[in-house]
Scaffold this motif. Structure first.
Motif, PDB file in Angstrom:
ATOM      1  N   UNK A   1       0.626  -1.349   0.097  1.00 24.73           N
ATOM      2  CA  UNK A   1      -0.140   0.037   0.026  1.00 24.73           C
ATOM      3  C   UNK A   1       0.683   1.386   0.114  1.00 24.73           C
ATOM      4  N   UNK A   2       1.986   1.390   0.753  1.00 24.30           N
ATOM      5  CA  UNK A   2       2.871   2.455   0.709  1.00 24.30           C
ATOM      6  C   UNK A   2       3.573   2.662  -0.612  1.00 24.30           C
ATOM      7  N   UNK A   3       3.609   1.676  -1.229  1.00 22.13           N
ATOM      8  CA  UNK A   3       4.492   1.700  -2.625  1.00 22.13           C
ATOM      9  C   UNK A   3       3.476   2.015  -3.551  1.00 22.13           C
ATOM     10  N   UNK A   4       2.267   1.732  -3.373  1.00 23.54           N
ATOM     11  CA  UNK A   4       1.200   2.175  -4.156  1.00 23.54           C
ATOM     12  C   UNK A   4       0.601   3.832  -3.965  1.00 23.54           C
ATOM     13  N   UNK A   5       0.794   4.215  -2.744  1.00 23.66           N
ATOM     14  CA  UNK A   5       0.632   5.647  -2.658  1.00 23.66           C
ATOM     15  C   UNK A   5       1.638   6.552  -3.229  1.00 23.66           C
ATOM     16  N   UNK A   6       2.933   6.221  -2.869  1.00 22.05           N
ATOM     17  CA  UNK A   6       3.916   6.934  -3.156  1.00 22.05           C
ATOM     18  C   UNK A   6       4.062   6.792  -4.787  1.00 22.05           C
ATOM     19  N   UNK A   7       3.796   5.860  -5.285  1.00 22.01           N
ATOM     20  CA  UNK A   7       4.133   5.940  -6.967  1.00 22.01           C
ATOM     21  C   UNK A   7       2.638   6.612  -7.652  1.00 22.01           C
ATOM     22  N   UNK A   8       1.719   6.388  -6.889  1.00 22.70           N
ATOM     23  CA  UNK A   8       0.549   7.192  -7.615  1.00 22.70           C
ATOM     24  C   UNK A   8       0.695   8.771  -7.521  1.00 22.70           C
ATOM     25  N   UNK A   9       1.460   9.116  -6.195  1.00 26.86           N
ATOM     26  CA  UNK A   9       1.582  10.605  -5.712  1.00 26.86           C
ATOM     27  C   UNK A   9       2.837  11.225  -6.659  1.00 26.86           C
ATOM     28  N   UNK A  10       3.880  10.244  -6.704  1.00 25.56           N
ATOM     29  CA  UNK A  10       5.001  10.962  -7.444  1.00 25.56           C
ATOM     30  C   UNK A  10       5.544  10.230  -8.823  1.00 25.56           C
ATOM     31  N   UNK A  11       4.924   9.349  -9.041  1.00 25.90           N
ATOM     32  CA  UNK A  11       5.326   8.636 -10.228  1.00 25.90           C
ATOM     33  C   UNK A  11       6.631   7.653 -10.131  1.00 25.90           C
TER      34      UNK A  11
END
Length: 285
Positions: free
Chosen positions: A213-223
């Motif tokens: 979930x952390x990876x999903x959040x960060x990737x969605x926000x920053x690419x």
């Protein structure tokens, strides 16, 4: 050529100014006479500068900026910076320590960092300029009975005003998604603990979320995924030390939390595209 110290010079609030808040008006000549400003260094305080006119060229963490005319500049603690040149410039400067800033302002400053020089509308610049002038007047009135309270609160108002100008360029907090909030918190922890915490799993544990979930959040926000941000922050610090200090690559690896020196060397080469020693030689030639 080897003018580098063993570590990056650090200006501290206590040793440099002997007080938690300092304000001054300066010109090109003052900067030219202040030779340490031309040498790469860090500060342990927040530096806010209003340039009223002229041109200033400076470098912050390997980024070169040429600031022309009326503008705001903010340099956060621990950024490596130096003045390259000044021409017919006038400044007003606020230097303030962590403990003299309100927690809400500190949180917002962390959100806007790293901050580039900022040009404002004439109305906004006039408002910031008037606030800075008022703070300088308060700074000079040391005989006031409530001097420290008046000075601190007026400077916090100024910093809040400056910060709001930067924040206007970013997404309003009230419109942040859950992904954005998690990402901001992750970046805050990363900045404090990047030498201690290296694995995405450990950051997820600190945030009480799953690694996926952390990876999903960060990737969605920053690419980019979590590991990318961890590695980029480590490599930035490694570049700072390679360029601005004479520490060996092995010493730098240990300072950044790597007991396995060969692993650190391979990581640097993979991310930067050259070895640490090649980076040092290329940038010092």
């Amino acid at each position: 050529m080897n003018r580098r110290a063993h570590t990056i010079p650090l200006n501290t609030m206590a040793s440099t100014f002997g007080t938690g808040i300092f304000l001054e008006t300066a010109s090109s000549r003052d900067v030219e006479l202040h030779k340490p400003a031309a040498e790469a260094h860090r500060d342990d305080y927040h530096l806010f500068c209003i340039q009223d006119q002229g041109t200033t060229t400076f470098e912050i963490d390997f980024q070169r900026y040429e600031v022309v005319g009326a503008a705001l500049m903010y340099i956060q603690p621990n950024q490596v910076h130096r003045v390259i040149g000044v021409e017919k410039a006038n400044f007003r400067v606020l230097i303030i320590s962590h403990d003299n800033l309100h927690p809400e302002i500190l949180n917002t400053l962390q959100e806007i960092a790293p901050a580039k020089p900022l040009r404002l509308s004439q109305e906004a610049f006039s408002l910031v300029s008037e606030s800075m002038s008022l703070c300088i007047k308060h700074f000079q009135r040391k005989q006031e009975k409530l001097y420290h309270i008046i000075l601190r609160e007026s400077c916090n108002a100024l910093v809040a005003l400056i910060t709001s100008q930067y924040s206007a360029l970013t997404k309003p907090t009230e419109t942040l998604s859950r992904f954005d909030v998690i990402t901001k918190t992750f970046k805050s922890i990363l900045e404090k603990d990047f030498t201690l915490i290296k694995r995405p799993t450990d950051y997820a544990r600190r945030l009480k979320v799953s690694t996926v979930y952390l990876n999903e959040c960060v990737k969605k926000s920053t690419g980019q995924p979590v590991r990318y941000h961890i590695q980029q922050r480590i490599i930035l610090e490694a570049k700072r030390l390679l360029y601005h200090s004479n520490k060996s690559v092995k010493e730098i690896a240990f300072e950044l939390g790597y007991d396995d020196y060969p692993y650190f060397s391979r990581l640097f080469t993979k991310i930067v595209g050259m070895t640490a020693l090649s980076f040092r030689k290329k940038n010092l030639d």
